[in-house]
Design a protein around this motif. Structure first.
Motif, short mmCIF file in Angstrom:
data_model
loop_
_atom_site.label_atom_id
_atom_site.label_comp_id
_atom_site.label_asym_id
_atom_site.label_seq_id
_atom_site.Cartn_x
_atom_site.Cartn_y
_atom_site.Cartn_z
N VAL A 251 9.10 1.68 -1.62
CA VAL A 251 7.69 1.32 -1.77
C VAL A 251 7.58 -0.20 -1.68
CG1 VAL A 251 5.67 1.50 -3.24
CG2 VAL A 251 7.37 3.32 -3.26
N SER A 252 6.78 -0.66 -0.72
CA SER A 252 6.69 -2.12 -0.52
C SER A 252 5.28 -2.53 -0.16
CB SER A 252 7.66 -2.56 0.58
OG SER A 252 7.36 -1.92 1.81
N GLY A 253 4.98 -3.78 -0.46
CA GLY A 253 3.68 -4.34 -0.16
C GLY A 253 3.32 -5.42 -1.16
N ASN A 254 2.39 -6.28 -0.77
CA ASN A 254 1.94 -7.35 -1.66
C ASN A 254 3.11 -8.25 -2.07
OD1 ASN A 254 -0.06 -8.76 -3.04
ND2 ASN A 254 0.14 -7.52 -4.90
N GLY A 255 4.06 -8.39 -1.14
CA GLY A 255 5.21 -9.26 -1.42
C GLY A 255 6.24 -8.66 -2.34
N ARG A 256 6.17 -7.35 -2.57
CA ARG A 256 7.10 -6.69 -3.49
C ARG A 256 7.72 -5.48 -2.80
NH1 ARG A 256 3.01 -6.49 -8.70
NH2 ARG A 256 2.81 -8.76 -9.00
N GLN A 257 8.88 -5.09 -3.30
CA GLN A 257 9.57 -3.90 -2.77
C GLN A 257 10.37 -3.27 -3.90
OE1 GLN A 257 13.01 -3.17 -2.02
NE2 GLN A 257 12.56 -1.31 -0.83
N GLN A 258 10.35 -1.91 -3.93
CA GLN A 258 11.06 -1.21 -5.00
C GLN A 258 11.52 0.16 -4.48
OE1 GLN A 258 8.90 -1.09 -8.71
NE2 GLN A 258 10.26 0.44 -9.63
N TRP A 259 12.73 0.55 -4.93
CA TRP A 259 13.26 1.88 -4.59
C TRP A 259 13.02 2.82 -5.78
CZ3 TRP A 259 15.10 3.63 -0.02
CH2 TRP A 259 15.40 2.69 0.96
N LEU A 260 12.57 4.02 -5.46
CA LEU A 260 12.29 5.02 -6.49
C LEU A 260 12.90 6.35 -6.09
CD1 LEU A 260 8.49 4.27 -6.99
CD2 LEU A 260 10.30 3.67 -8.60
N LYS A 261 13.30 7.13 -7.10
CA LYS A 261 13.75 8.48 -6.84
C LYS A 261 12.54 9.40 -6.69
CE LYS A 261 18.02 8.04 -9.53
NZ LYS A 261 18.78 8.57 -10.71
N ALA A 262 12.70 10.42 -5.87
CA ALA A 262 11.62 11.39 -5.68
C ALA A 262 12.22 12.78 -5.56
CB ALA A 262 10.79 11.06 -4.44
N ARG A 263 11.40 13.78 -5.85
CA ARG A 263 11.86 15.18 -5.78
C ARG A 263 10.69 16.07 -5.41
NH1 ARG A 263 12.51 19.56 -9.42
NH2 ARG A 263 11.49 18.35 -11.08
N VAL A 264 10.92 16.98 -4.46
CA VAL A 264 9.90 17.94 -4.07
C VAL A 264 9.83 19.03 -5.13
CG1 VAL A 264 9.16 19.62 -2.35
CG2 VAL A 264 10.23 17.47 -1.62
N VAL A 265 8.66 19.20 -5.75
CA VAL A 265 8.51 20.16 -6.85
C VAL A 265 7.67 21.37 -6.47
CG1 VAL A 265 8.82 18.39 -8.61
CG2 VAL A 265 6.51 18.91 -7.76
N GLY A 266 7.07 21.36 -5.27
CA GLY A 266 6.25 22.50 -4.88
C GLY A 266 5.74 22.36 -3.46
N PHE A 267 5.19 23.48 -2.96
CA PHE A 267 4.65 23.52 -1.60
C PHE A 267 3.24 24.10 -1.66
CE2 PHE A 267 9.16 23.35 -0.98
CZ PHE A 267 9.32 22.59 0.17
N SER A 268 2.35 23.49 -0.89
CA SER A 268 0.95 23.89 -0.88
C SER A 268 0.57 24.50 0.46
CB SER A 268 0.05 22.68 -1.16
OG SER A 268 -1.31 23.00 -0.99
N SER A 269 -0.21 25.59 0.40
CA SER A 269 -0.77 26.17 1.62
C SER A 269 -2.14 25.58 1.91
CB SER A 269 -0.90 27.69 1.47
OG SER A 269 0.35 28.29 1.28
N ARG A 270 -2.75 24.96 0.93
CA ARG A 270 -4.13 24.48 1.06
C ARG A 270 -4.21 23.04 1.54
NH1 ARG A 270 -6.92 25.06 -4.39
NH2 ARG A 270 -6.73 27.27 -3.83
N LEU A 271 -3.32 22.19 1.07
CA LEU A 271 -3.42 20.76 1.32
C LEU A 271 -2.41 20.31 2.36
CD1 LEU A 271 -3.81 19.59 -2.38
CD2 LEU A 271 -5.62 19.94 -0.69
N ASN A 272 -2.89 19.77 3.45
CA ASN A 272 -2.03 19.28 4.52
C ASN A 272 -1.75 17.80 4.28
OD1 ASN A 272 -0.57 19.03 6.85
ND2 ASN A 272 -2.33 19.07 8.22
N THR A 273 -0.85 17.54 3.36
CA THR A 273 -0.55 16.17 2.98
C THR A 273 0.78 16.10 2.26
OG1 THR A 273 -1.47 14.22 1.87
CG2 THR A 273 -1.69 16.33 0.73
N ILE A 274 1.20 14.89 1.94
CA ILE A 274 2.34 14.67 1.04
C ILE A 274 1.73 14.10 -0.24
CG2 ILE A 274 4.53 13.46 0.70
CD1 ILE A 274 4.74 13.24 3.74
#
Length: 400
Positions: A189-212
């Motif tokens: 995640v970066s922007g505004n002169g900053r940058q950071q690494w984060l852990k992420a995990r997929v917790v579910g899947f949606s049939s309704r929302l076409n997004t992340i």
């Protein structure tokens, strides 16, 4: 003794054929109504499944993009929704509620290790109010400074595209929904002169929302820390409608230059067609019930006219209109109870004819109790109206 006199009078003069005609017409009408209600409930129950055919209908809308595309944005064209536009949308009679997509105002990259092979890609992130999700996964929260892993919900189509598109051509293993949740993901995640690494995990899947999708708390924190352009109006909205497929929806969206994502408009039209078809079929059944009521009233009126002199004699002997009308009500109530039981039995039998075809396409039948309750309410109303009309006719004959 008085009971026997009145009962003999009625039994001798009541037309069996007229009573049978009333019962048959009422039975046909009520059976049509109950079958229509049961079929509607069975099809609408599919909305509660993971892949609904007919839903309450959630529409994801955006403004139509002109041929200039991003160049139009540079020239001042605004494809976002202003507060005034959202308020106007919320005021429409077919809108139940409106939610806004919050987009990431920073750069996002993701890297993961699949089968010993590292992959990385640029991503986009959005957040949506939780009440619009069709999944409620555990661990769907993010508290800045406390949580170190960002929960993510993906659209189911993304996993299908990976398994049967990218993985097949790149020689990578196919994965299930459960396996995806075990894959470690790192977000840059970066922007505004900053940058950071984060852990992420997929917790579910949606049939309704076409997004992340990510939690709103994470999006607010990340936009505040890494965002570069400040707060801005949403470019996509999600709408829950209370009148799926209504022609007013298409008219409004076209007039305002809005477009609907995916095939939700088509599924909404299917739901609207189902509602109209059910109303038409149910209306036919109700009309038949009204005609049956007319047959009963005609039968009672003819019987009273035929026995006008005998009714006057009963009145002179001290019988009240209520005493005489009570027996007409007993006969009518008994006939109506038999009609209701027969209509419920027909509904249960007929519903079996469409149960297997619906099950073959993934639709499970609903409980029959809503249809039974509808029959009880309708027949109860008809019976009360019958009683009131009979008493009125009998009273009129006594004083006539």
């Amino acid at each position: 003794m008085s009971k026997d006199i009145v009962w003999r009078l009625l039994r001798r003069n009541i037309s069996i054929w007229q009573t049978a005609g009333y019962a048959l017409a009422n039975f046909v009408g009520l059976a049509i109504v109950l079958c229509a209600v049961k079929f509607y409930c069975d099809v609408r129950s599919a909305a509660e499944g993971d892949d609904p055919y007919v839903t309450r209908d959630y529409l994801v809308i955006s403004r139509s993009v002109s041929g200039l595309g991003s160049l139009g944005s540079l020239m001042g064209a605004d494809n976002s929704f202003s507060p005034e536009a959202i308020a106007d949308l919320e005021s429409q009679p077919w809108v139940k509620r409106v939610g806004a997509f919050t987009s990431s105002d920073f750069s996002v990259g993701a890297s993961l290790d699949m089968g010993g092979r590292g992959m990385s890609t640029a991503l986009f992130l959005e957040s949506v109010p939780e009440e619009f999700f069709d999944v409620k996964p555990a661990g769907w929260k993010f508290e800045p400074g406390v949580d170190t892993t960002v929960p993510v919900i993906l659209n189911k189509d993304y996993l299908t595209l990976y398994n049967y598109g990218f993985a097949a051509s790149a020689g990578l293993p196919k994965v299930s929904e459960g396996m995806v949740g075990m894959v470690p993901i790192r977000l840059s995640v970066s922007g505004n002169g900053r940058q950071q690494w984060l852990k992420a995990r997929v917790v579910g899947f949606s049939s309704r929302l076409n997004t992340i999708a990510v939690p709103q708390e994470f999006m607010d924190w990340a936009n505040g820390k890494f965002g570069e352009s400040g707060s801005k109006n949403p470019s996509r909205l999600i709408i829950e409608t209370n009148s799926p497929g209504s022609p007013d929806i298409d008219s409004y969206l076209s007039a305002n230059g809005y477009e609907v994502a995916g095939d939700k408009a088509a599924s909404g039209k299917a739901a609207y067609f189902l509602s109209v078809a059910t109303a038409v079929v149910g209306g036919i059944g109700i009309v038949i019930c009204v005609l049956a009521f007319g047959i009963l009233m005609l039968s009672v009126w003819l019987l009273l006219q035929k026995n006008r002199d005998k009714l006057h004699n009963l009145m002179l002997q001290g019988y009240t209109p209520g005493a005489v009308g009570r027996y007409y009500c007993i006969i009518t109530g008994t006939v109506n109870a038999v009609v209701l039981a027969g209509a419920v039995a027909v509904m249960c039998v007929v519903s079996e004819l469409w149960r297997e075809p619906l099950a073959a396409i993934g639709m499970e039948g609903a409980s029959p109790w809503p249809a039974v309750l509808a029959g009880v309410v309708l027949m109860g109303a008809v019976t009360l109206i019958n009683f009131a009309a009979i008493r009125k006719q009998v009273r009129r004959s006594f004083v006539g």
